[in-house]
Design a protein around this motif. Structure first.
Motif, PDB file in Angstrom:
ATOM      1  N   GLN A   1       0.839  -1.202   0.000  1.00 22.30           N
ATOM      2  CA  GLN A   1       0.000   0.000   0.000  1.00 22.30           C
ATOM      3  C   GLN A   1       0.874   1.251   0.000  1.00 22.30           C
ATOM      4  O   GLN A   1       2.074   1.185   0.238  1.00 22.30           O
ATOM      5  N   ASN A   2       0.251   2.392  -0.229  1.00 19.56           N
ATOM      6  CA  ASN A   2       1.007   3.639  -0.287  1.00 19.56           C
ATOM      7  C   ASN A   2       1.745   3.924   1.023  1.00 19.56           C
ATOM      8  O   ASN A   2       2.859   4.424   1.027  1.00 19.56           O
ATOM      9  N   LYS A   3       1.130   3.553   2.145  1.00 18.41           N
ATOM     10  CA  LYS A   3       1.760   3.782   3.457  1.00 18.41           C
ATOM     11  C   LYS A   3       3.023   2.942   3.634  1.00 18.41           C
ATOM     12  O   LYS A   3       3.867   3.225   4.489  1.00 18.41           O
ATOM     13  N   ASP A   4       3.147   1.885   2.834  1.00 22.14           N
ATOM     14  CA  ASP A   4       4.309   0.993   2.932  1.00 22.14           C
ATOM     15  C   ASP A   4       5.462   1.444   2.047  1.00 22.14           C
ATOM     16  O   ASP A   4       6.532   0.827   2.064  1.00 22.14           O
ATOM     17  N   ARG A   5       5.262   2.507   1.251  1.00 18.98           N
ATOM     18  CA  ARG A   5       6.256   2.862   0.237  1.00 18.98           C
ATOM     19  C   ARG A   5       7.333   3.801   0.787  1.00 18.98           C
ATOM     20  O   ARG A   5       7.181   4.405   1.835  1.00 18.98           O
TER      21      ARG A   5
ATOM     22  N   LYS B   1       7.570   5.284  -3.673  1.00 17.61           N
ATOM     23  CA  LYS B   1       6.505   6.275  -3.827  1.00 17.61           C
ATOM     24  C   LYS B   1       6.585   6.885  -5.218  1.00 17.61           C
ATOM     25  O   LYS B   1       7.633   6.816  -5.869  1.00 17.61           O
ATOM     26  N   ALA B   2       5.521   7.501  -5.668  1.00 17.46           N
ATOM     27  CA  ALA B   2       5.586   8.255  -6.922  1.00 17.46           C
ATOM     28  C   ALA B   2       6.615   9.362  -6.759  1.00 17.46           C
ATOM     29  O   ALA B   2       6.597  10.099  -5.770  1.00 17.46           O
ATOM     30  N   GLY B   3       7.556   9.452  -7.676  1.00 17.96           N
ATOM     31  CA  GLY B   3       8.634  10.434  -7.570  1.00 17.96           C
ATOM     32  C   GLY B   3       9.816   9.937  -6.750  1.00 17.96           C
ATOM     33  O   GLY B   3      10.825  10.633  -6.628  1.00 17.96           O
ATOM     34  N   GLY B   4       9.697   8.725  -6.198  1.00 21.76           N
ATOM     35  CA  GLY B   4      10.797   8.154  -5.414  1.00 21.76           C
ATOM     36  C   GLY B   4      11.966   7.772  -6.296  1.00 21.76           C
ATOM     37  O   GLY B   4      11.801   7.514  -7.498  1.00 21.76           O
ATOM     38  N   ARG B   5      13.171   7.734  -5.699  1.00 17.40           N
ATOM     39  CA  ARG B   5      14.391   7.443  -6.465  1.00 17.40           C
ATOM     40  C   ARG B   5      15.004   6.133  -6.013  1.00 17.40           C
ATOM     41  O   ARG B   5      14.890   5.757  -4.850  1.00 17.40           O
ATOM     42  N   ALA B   6      15.680   5.474  -6.959  1.00 17.56           N
ATOM     43  CA  ALA B   6      16.324   4.204  -6.635  1.00 17.56           C
ATOM     44  C   ALA B   6      17.672   4.091  -7.327  1.00 17.56           C
ATOM     45  O   ALA B   6      17.888   4.648  -8.407  1.00 17.56           O
TER      46      ALA B   6
END
Length: 485
Positions: free
Chosen positions: A279-283, A325-330
């Motif tokens: 879920q989004n809260k897990d991101r 998350k949306a916009g998250g980096r890896a």
């Protein structure tokens, strides 16, 4: 200050019949260090409570405190050899009383993010490998000379522990899978630029090298930190998961030595989780990882992922994309053959990266980066949520053969970090427009247009492995067709 003590501990372990490898040395040093750390933490908390006029409830029962069984002292502070257990009595106490007591913390703890739970988890997963109580007594007395009281002492101990991890990685066998060269990790972090307040995640954290280096980066980048920042770093910034027991213990100890008192590392098989349940809260805002590659996951594990494959690293890559998350980096390390393999999973994953993520940089690492691993790797840098338009490649050439006596260093990656900041083309870097990529294969093979003879011959083992994977995939397709007929 503590370097000679660490060497002396290794000398004791070398003579111990129950410890045969660098992995054993690190594991056994880790559990003893952890208990000494706990004792110093308890003492510090007791003193703090006393100054504040409060009552402190110790974590460890009085009879199992370090000062009772490991290092009893006389009134003048000297070691009390009359009270100290040794020989068979010491081994019997550790195996039959101490470890069972410590294991019990897992069921007694209030939650998984507490130091009590970490105690229970650690001592449920490892065993005392000392067979001689006299060797264990020597090791305990040496560890008792170490102190975790000040940040400076912890800092020195963290450097010595990192050296031990590096030796473990250099030793070959399974040690290398727990150790990613720190210069590479630091370069990856400099590109991704995590910030305080962001959640940083490694779902295959091993010795927690990425999380520890991210902590170092955040601490030094910001200079003097506020109390709020320090609390955020302690509790809400670093998250990890690790499947293997030894790696879990090492990762916990490494983070503690770097200053995180109750690390948010969970002992679990990350790939056993269905990514559809994330879920989004897990991101997370940032993912930094070097997932294991070459492993083969069972069909029931593969069912947790939309792109079915037995290759462990490809499943992790799907997990990491979903965990951002949306916009998250890896920044993810992966085998270089991922860029050009023609199996369905590789092609589908490259398509996913190009169409649903901005895969903005590929760093091609030279052979010998991972000592003892014998594979070439690349690092994928991407952001989630926008398609890739241009892809910048950098082929690292340190100008020498990397190896145990000539490992990767920070200077080797300086040019990459500088050019990457501007995505600037050079003799070793170039830009590819996504429009020029074949939409049938999504082939991203590293081919430097600035050098005529840049094409490299593939390792025969990689070719054979791909052929086997294709055969297995074809057999599964034929099996499915057979069921439908």
């Amino acid at each position: 200050m503590f370097e000679q003590t660490f060497k002396n501990i290794d000398d004791v372990l070398w003579k111990e019949a129950g410890c045969a490898t660098e992995l054993d040395y690190t594991e056994q040093t880790s559990w003893i260090l952890f208990l000494k750390y706990l004792d110093d933490l308890e003492r510090a908390n007791e003193q703090k409570a006393e100054l504040e006029g409060k009552t402190y409830q110790p974590i460890i029962d009085a009879k199992h405190r370090w000062s009772v069984w490991a290092a009893p002292k006389k009134k003048d502070g000297s070691f009390d050899h009359d009270k100290a257990k040794t020989g068979d009595d010491l081994i019997a106490y550790v195996d039959d009383k101490l470890f069972p007591y410590l294991k019990g913390f897992r069921s007694r703890a209030e939650g998984a993010n507490t130091i009590e739970y970490k105690i229970g988890e650690i001592f449920s997963e490892i065993e005392n490998k000392f067979r001689s109580g006299y060797s264990l007594r020597d090791a305990l007395e040496l560890v008792d000379q170490l102190s975790f009281r000040s940040q400076q002492e912890k800092h020195e101990l963290s450097h010595l522990y990192e050296a031990k991890l590096r030796n473990m990685g250099n030793a070959g066998r399974n040690g290398g899978e727990y150790y990613t060269p720190r210069p590479l990790i630091r370069a990856m972090i400099q590109v991704v630029k995590p910030a305080i307040g962001e959640r940083i995640y490694d779902g295959a954290c091993g010795s927690a090298g990425f999380l520890c280096e991210a902590l170092e980066y955040l601490t030094h980048e910001r200079g003097k930190l506020s109390t709020k920042d320090l609390k955020t770093l302690q509790e809400k910034t670093f998250f990890g998961k690790e499947k293997k027991s030894l790696a879990y213990v090492i990762g916990i100890m490494n983070m503690i030595l770097h200053g995180i008192e109750a690390p948010n590392i969970i002992h679990t098989n990350t790939l056993a989780e269905n990514i559809g349940d994330i879920q989004n809260k897990d991101r997370f805002d940032v993912v930094l990882a070097n997932p294991p590659f070459g492993g083969k996951e069972r069909p029931e594990v593969q069912q947790n992922f939309p792109i079915k494959t037995g290759e462990t690293a490809f499943l992790f890559l799907q997990h990491f994309i979903k965990s951002l998350k949306a916009g998250g980096r890896a920044a993810i390390v992966i085998k270089n053959t991922f860029l050009s393999n023609t199996d369905n999973a590789s092609v589908a994953l490259r398509k996913e990266l190009l169409e649903n993520c901005n895969l903005y940089t590929v760093l091609d690492m030279p052979s010998g980066t991972f000592l003892g691993a014998g594979v070439k790797t690349v690092v994928l840098f991407f952001e989630k949520g926008a398609p890739t338009r241009k892809l910048w490649f950098y082929k690292l050439d340190p100008g020498r053969n990397l190896g145990k006596t000539n490992p990767l260093n920070d200077e080797d990656l300086k040019d990459f970090v500088a050019l990457q900041a501007k995505l600037k083309d050079s003799e070793n870097s170039w830009t590819v427009d996504v429009k020029a990529i074949d939409k049938a294969t999504y082939d991203l093979a590293v081919k430097n247009p600035n050098k005529v003879d840049d094409a490299e011959l593939r390792d025969p083992k990689d070719i054979i492995a791909e052929m086997v994977a294709l055969d297995v995939e074809s057999a599964e397709i034929l099996k499915d067709i057979g069921r439908m007929l």
